[in-house]
Design a protein around this motif. Structure first.
Motif, PDB file in Angstrom:
ATOM      1  N   PRO A  47       4.158  33.751   5.926  1.00 46.02           N
ATOM      2  CA  PRO A  47       3.427  33.296   4.737  1.00 46.02           C
ATOM      3  C   PRO A  47       3.138  34.406   3.733  1.00 46.02           C
ATOM      4  N   GLY A  48       3.237  34.046   2.443  1.00 47.70           N
ATOM      5  CA  GLY A  48       2.863  34.946   1.366  1.00 47.70           C
ATOM      6  C   GLY A  48       3.873  36.020   1.032  1.00 47.70           C
ATOM      7  N   LYS A  49       5.082  35.953   1.564  1.00 48.30           N
ATOM      8  CA  LYS A  49       6.080  37.002   1.338  1.00 48.30           C
ATOM      9  C   LYS A  49       7.124  36.624   0.289  1.00 48.30           C
ATOM     10  N   LEU A  50       7.162  35.363  -0.113  1.00 48.31           N
ATOM     11  CA  LEU A  50       8.179  34.910  -1.063  1.00 48.31           C
ATOM     12  C   LEU A  50       7.542  34.532  -2.396  1.00 48.31           C
ATOM     13  N   PRO A  51       8.150  34.935  -3.499  1.00 55.36           N
ATOM     14  CA  PRO A  51       7.616  34.555  -4.808  1.00 55.36           C
ATOM     15  C   PRO A  51       7.991  33.115  -5.163  1.00 55.36           C
ATOM     16  N   GLY A  52       7.257  32.546  -6.097  1.00 56.84           N
ATOM     17  CA  GLY A  52       7.559  31.208  -6.583  1.00 56.84           C
ATOM     18  C   GLY A  52       7.092  30.140  -5.619  1.00 56.84           C
ATOM     19  N   ARG A  86       3.511  30.368  11.236  1.00 53.42           N
ATOM     20  CA  ARG A  86       3.949  29.632  10.054  1.00 53.42           C
ATOM     21  C   ARG A  86       5.174  30.320   9.470  1.00 53.42           C
ATOM     22  N   LEU A  87       6.124  29.524   9.013  1.00 55.65           N
ATOM     23  CA  LEU A  87       7.290  30.006   8.291  1.00 55.65           C
ATOM     24  C   LEU A  87       7.321  29.367   6.925  1.00 55.65           C
ATOM     25  N   GLU A  88       7.905  30.083   5.953  1.00 60.95           N
ATOM     26  CA  GLU A  88       8.044  29.550   4.601  1.00 60.95           C
ATOM     27  C   GLU A  88       9.441  29.846   4.061  1.00 60.95           C
ATOM     28  N   ILE A  89       9.855  29.007   3.127  1.00 59.92           N
ATOM     29  CA  ILE A  89      11.116  29.181   2.420  1.00 59.92           C
ATOM     30  C   ILE A  89      10.865  28.822   0.959  1.00 59.92           C
ATOM     31  N   GLN A  90      11.598  29.430   0.052  1.00 62.62           N
ATOM     32  CA  GLN A  90      11.454  29.060  -1.355  1.00 62.62           C
ATOM     33  C   GLN A  90      11.922  27.619  -1.541  1.00 62.62           C
ATOM     34  N   GLN A  91      11.191  26.897  -2.354  1.00 63.93           N
ATOM     35  CA  GLN A  91      11.431  25.471  -2.564  1.00 63.93           C
ATOM     36  C   GLN A  91      12.861  25.173  -3.014  1.00 63.93           C
ATOM     37  N   ASP A  92      13.434  26.072  -3.799  1.00 63.30           N
ATOM     38  CA  ASP A  92      14.777  25.841  -4.346  1.00 63.30           C
ATOM     39  C   ASP A  92      15.862  26.648  -3.624  1.00 63.30           C
ATOM     40  N   ALA A  93      15.594  27.089  -2.393  1.00 59.34           N
ATOM     41  CA  ALA A  93      16.519  27.966  -1.670  1.00 59.34           C
ATOM     42  C   ALA A  93      17.788  27.253  -1.218  1.00 59.34           C
ATOM     43  N   VAL A  94      17.727  25.941  -1.059  1.00 60.58           N
ATOM     44  CA  VAL A  94      18.840  25.177  -0.511  1.00 60.58           C
ATOM     45  C   VAL A  94      19.088  23.959  -1.395  1.00 60.58           C
TER      46      VAL A  94
END
Length: 180
Positions: free
Chosen positions: A89-94, A109-117
């Motif tokens: 968490p908190g490591k990706l912009p946007g 918790r894991l996160e991915i940028q909303q538009d990554a795929v």
């Protein structure tokens, strides 16, 4: 596939250091830094994984923070693909999409940028180690949540005796595996 074929005669296990009682007593840590620093062994590892992933026809590779990046980035370059990051968490912009998940020793918790795929994009997810499968299963679920078609998972090391692949629902390619 339990571990990738060794047509080149190199035993990659010989390049992975086992460190007892790290990071805490009772844990046997498999250290890939010894593989990474040996130029010949590392090139062979990447070549083997390239051969394994090519038939899966990925359009994008996704690496799990942080050691998954070490495998995914050079493979993406070798395969002529893009690479996206699955991070803490908190490591990706946007704008990001996240997933909370349970592990045998707590939650994460894991996160991915909303538009990554792109929707329907064929993705292979990579990490350094597959043990109980909690983190990899969460990464696969997160990728599916943002519209990916996860075609497989790939790891440097699989600990077969922990049964992690049974939780994934996708084929798994491992450079090396340990049965105990």
């Amino acid at each position: 596939m339990d571990s990738l074929p060794r047509a080149d005669g190199i035993d990659l296990k010989a390049h992975i250091r086992s460190v007892p009682d790290f990071p805490k007593p009772g844990i046997l840590f498999y250290d890939i830094s010894t593989l990474l620093r040996d130029a010949d062994a590392w090139q062979i590892a990447i070549a083997r994984m390239t051969r394994a992933l090519t038939p899966r026809r990925p359009e994008l590779l996704a690496g799990i923070e942080s050691r998954g990046f070490l495998l995914a980035a050079p493979l993406a370059s070798r395969l002529g693909l893009g690479f996206t990051m699955i991070r803490k968490p908190g490591k990706l912009p946007g704008p990001t999409v996240g997933l909370d998940y349970e592990l045998e020793y707590g939650s994460d918790r894991l996160e991915i940028q909303q538009d990554a795929v792109r929707p329907g994009q064929r993705v292979v997810v990579l990490d350094d180690l597959l043990a109980t499968g909690g983190t990899m299963a969460a990464a696969i679920s997160l990728l599916q949540q943002v519209g990916a078609e996860v075609v497989s998972a790939a790891v440097t090391i699989e600990l077969n005796f922990l049964g992690g692949r049974d939780k994934l629902g996708v084929p798994v390619d491992a450079l090396v595996s340990y049965d105990e």
